[in-house]
Scaffold this active site. Sequence first.
Site, PDB file in Angstrom:
ATOM      1  N   HIS A  30       0.750  -1.184   0.042  1.00  0.00           N
ATOM      2  CA  HIS A  30       0.030  -0.040  -0.030  1.00  0.00           C
ATOM      3  C   HIS A  30       0.792   1.333   0.006  1.00  0.00           C
ATOM      4  O   HIS A  30       1.812   1.435   0.257  1.00  0.00           O
ATOM      5  CB  HIS A  30      -0.764  -0.189   1.291  1.00  0.00           C
ATOM      6  N   GLU A 105      -2.116  -6.857   7.375  1.00  0.00           N
ATOM      7  CA  GLU A 105      -1.086  -6.793   7.868  1.00  0.00           C
ATOM      8  C   GLU A 105      -0.930  -7.947   9.345  1.00  0.00           C
ATOM      9  O   GLU A 105      -2.072  -8.200   9.952  1.00  0.00           O
ATOM     10  CB  GLU A 105      -0.753  -5.466   8.479  1.00  0.00           C
TER      11      GLU A 105
END
Length: 240
Positions: A30, A105
């Site tokens: 990202h 994550e």
Amino acid sequence: MSSSIAAMEQEMEMEEEIPEGYAEIVVVRHGETTWNASRILQGQLDSVLNEIGRQQAAAVADRLSKEPKFNAMYSSDLKRAADTAHIIANQCGLKEVILDEALRERHLGDLQGLTMVDAQKMKPSGYKAFLAHKRDQEIPGGGESLDQLHERCVSSFRKIASQHKGERVIVVSHGGFIRELYRKAAPNRKLEGKIQNTSVSVVLISASNNRWFIKKWGDTSHLQGIGMLDSGFGGDKTSG
């Protein structure tokens, strides 16, 4: 790295066609977030792209739009990844982004939302567990061990590969998650450097025989003139 693996990767780098039985997965971290810049441990909390992060996402989207057609787009459902993915999808003409919490994550338990300095002061046991880098060490407060993260990473990519044999897909995820992808695809090599924001890596996966190869790793050539955090915070061993 063995000579056979090196030769295979060189051959795959030159190939235009996807090897039979394989899926080609383009993996993007990202864009930069406000928490990355502030060195805050994000984990599975939501944070937003900052202005540089949006520029990075636009740059990687432009780059990928000039590559051969993609068949599908997957992303972590956390906002920083999902927003990056939607910018890419719009530029690449992909109508859908499949959001999957399995691509998130690592969960960092009690450390989420804290800077490293505050984590050391306020959550010393969690801080110690995090920095120990023991594969089976869970982080207090519901945090994952590296082994648990690895299993989640491998399982999610096997599933994607099995659904897209002979196809090219994009996956947007996170620094710690992507590090485990490298560990699976190149188990005999040490990962050098950091997983930078919007870096592009390409892996070839055969779900049928569990063969994984790295075709490209950590490319940030599209970021010239935009920049990235020198620290690469969240993209090294303190990923989160």
